[in-house]
Design an enzyme around this catalytic site. Sequence first.
Site, PDB file in Angstrom:
ATOM      1  CG  HIS A 300      56.000 161.619  15.251  1.00 43.26           C
ATOM      2  ND1 HIS A 300      57.136 162.257  15.684  1.00 43.26           N
ATOM      3  CD2 HIS A 300      56.438 160.483  14.648  1.00 43.26           C
ATOM      4  CE1 HIS A 300      58.201 161.527  15.378  1.00 43.26           C
ATOM      5  NE2 HIS A 300      57.809 160.447  14.736  1.00 43.26           N
ATOM      6  CB  ILE A 334      47.940 164.215   3.969  1.00 41.45           C
ATOM      7  CG1 ILE A 334      47.780 165.560   4.671  1.00 41.45           C
ATOM      8  CG2 ILE A 334      47.830 164.355   2.444  1.00 41.45           C
ATOM      9  CD1 ILE A 334      48.845 166.593   4.332  1.00 41.45           C
TER      10      ILE A 334
HETATM   11  C1  LIG Z   1      56.942 154.682   9.593  1.00 41.57           C
HETATM   12  C2  LIG Z   1      57.092 156.093  10.039  1.00 41.57           C
HETATM   13  C3  LIG Z   1      58.312 156.538  10.527  1.00 41.57           C
HETATM   14  C4  LIG Z   1      58.465 157.867  10.935  1.00 41.57           C
HETATM   15  N1  LIG Z   1      59.696 158.303  11.352  1.00 41.57           N
HETATM   16  C5  LIG Z   1      59.861 159.611  11.689  1.00 41.57           C
HETATM   17  C6  LIG Z   1      61.146 160.103  12.042  1.00 41.57           C
HETATM   18  O1  LIG Z   1      62.132 159.370  12.044  1.00 41.57           O
HETATM   19  N2  LIG Z   1      61.238 161.423  12.382  1.00 41.57           N
HETATM   20  C7  LIG Z   1      60.159 162.279  12.368  1.00 41.57           C
HETATM   21  O2  LIG Z   1      60.304 163.454  12.671  1.00 41.57           O
HETATM   22  N3  LIG Z   1      58.937 161.831  12.011  1.00 41.57           N
HETATM   23  C8  LIG Z   1      58.774 160.526  11.663  1.00 41.57           C
HETATM   24  N4  LIG Z   1      57.533 160.082  11.276  1.00 41.57           N
HETATM   25  C9  LIG Z   1      56.414 161.038  11.211  1.00 41.57           C
HETATM   26  C10 LIG Z   1      56.337 161.651   9.818  1.00 41.57           C
HETATM   27  O3  LIG Z   1      57.424 162.496   9.575  1.00 41.57           O
HETATM   28  C11 LIG Z   1      55.051 162.474   9.646  1.00 41.57           C
HETATM   29  O4  LIG Z   1      54.967 163.430  10.664  1.00 41.57           O
HETATM   30  C12 LIG Z   1      53.793 161.604   9.670  1.00 41.57           C
HETATM   31  O5  LIG Z   1      54.012 160.382   9.009  1.00 41.57           O
HETATM   32  C13 LIG Z   1      52.637 162.335   9.007  1.00 41.57           C
HETATM   33  O6  LIG Z   1      51.466 161.594   9.069  1.00 41.57           O
HETATM   34  P1  LIG Z   1      50.921 160.650   7.881  1.00 41.57           P
HETATM   35  O7  LIG Z   1      51.734 159.396   7.930  1.00 41.57           O
HETATM   36  O8  LIG Z   1      49.507 160.437   8.227  1.00 41.57           O
HETATM   37  O9  LIG Z   1      51.137 161.407   6.582  1.00 41.57           O
HETATM   38  C14 LIG Z   1      57.364 158.751  10.873  1.00 41.57           C
HETATM   39  C15 LIG Z   1      56.140 158.296  10.376  1.00 41.57           C
HETATM   40  C16 LIG Z   1      55.998 156.993   9.955  1.00 41.57           C
HETATM   41  C17 LIG Z   1      54.671 156.539   9.412  1.00 41.57           C
END
Ligand SMILES: Cc1cc2nc3c(=O)[nH]c(=O)nc-3n(C[C@H](O)[C@H](O)[C@H](O)COP(=O)(O)O)c2cc1C
Length: 411
Positions: A300, A334
């Site tokens: 996440h 990433i």
């Molecule tokens: C601001 C933010 C909000 C996010 N909201 C969700 C979400 O609502 N549902 C979910 O499954 N993952 C959520 N994520 C996780 C992303 O889907 C993803 O797994 C993650 O950002 C990947 O890592 P990275 O930001 O280093 O690319 C969120 C990430 C960020 C940065």
Amino acid sequence: MVTRQFPKPSELLEVMSFKKPEFNGKKRRLDSALTIYDLRTIAKRRTPKAAFDYTDGAAEGELSLSRARQAFEDVEFHPGVLRPAPDVDTSVEVLGGPSALPFGIAPTGFTRLMQTEGEIAGAGAAAAAGIPFTLSTLGTTTIEDVKAANPNGRNWFQLYVMRDREISYGLVKRAAEAGFDTLQFTVDTPVAGARLRDKRNGFSIPPQLTVGTILNAIPRPWWWYDFLTTPKLEFASLATTGGTVGELLNSAMDPTISYDDLAIIRDLWPGKIVVKGVQNVEDSKRLIDSGVDGIILSNHGGRQLDRAPVPFHLLPQVVREVGSDATVMVDTGIMNGADIVASMALGAKFTLIGRAYLYGLMAGGREGVDRTIAILRDEIERTMKLLGVSTIAELEPKHVTQLHRLVPLGS
Ligand SMILES: Cc1cc2nc3c(=O)[nH]c(=O)nc-3n(C[C@H](O)[C@H](O)[C@H](O)COP(=O)(O)O)c2cc1C
């Protein structure tokens, strides 16, 4: 001895060819960004602290995120030589459809907070680039509006199963009706991670004005202009009760979700279903054996359990155990196209970007997301050419060594 001469006017003229000035400030700003980290710097300058920190931050000591980024930096590539790859094909097939690049946009909640165009910018940029876009359950744009922004491309929907099951099931039905082809069922959020930056900033939904936020707003008038002159910033599919995102997650999410819920969702959803947030080999095997169409190794973006396993580190072992035909995807950390190339070489079928997309969004709305994709595309193509491979399928584990800094005691 150096012999000197008087400069010749013709030679002087040659070196004095000035670049045409770029009068479009946004284009100048985005063109100056050569890396995703450059976009992050611009994003930080232009976005209020609470919104930037909500995006940039992770849980507790933020170790999961920094370790995941470090793991990508600790890749050693092994190029082949004298294997001409003048043109590279970056396209892949994933979950029954095409993607022009081996990455898609991850689901992110509350996206219009980062920049007012929010998911529309993400879906539009994904459409233009020919890659999938994922809308979050906690999105700030409706399922139908995302479909309108990306009518012919691939839209994916991310599902949180909430205490009130009917809300979740209703969203699943709407996404299916709108032609979304893949459902990402997120399973790493039984409770919200401790996002300490949000607590320290007093960040709440909807955002509240305090003396601190007003002072912080002074050098960032554009964000506030957007905020005050566009439709209210709210969840498109959930009622807002107030509080931090963590508090909201805790009140809405059900910590008891299980394989039974997966079975129910499977029955409701006509398209592909993937489980997001898988963090060990045992769960990967059980899920693939249970018939899901794919899994996303993810912590996440470090926003849930801190000191969680690095998804990229899990990848080779998981692929070995579940078989190379299974759709294993990876995200978290990433920041460079080379990170994506390394993941594909180690057997990932696809990758997702979260913050890399959001930094672009904060740096320049839709054009900023286009810039994110262009930077990553460039890095992917260059890395493939330097490795001497022409297609993603040619990437193999032999192209990558994962150097380990943190090795379990006793190994
Ligand atoms: C601001 C933010 C909000 C996010 N909201 C969700 C979400 O609502 N549902 C979910 O499954 N993952 C959520 N994520 C996780 C992303 O889907 C993803 O797994 C993650 O950002 C990947 O890592 P990275 O930001 O280093 O690319 C969120 C990430 C960020 C940065």
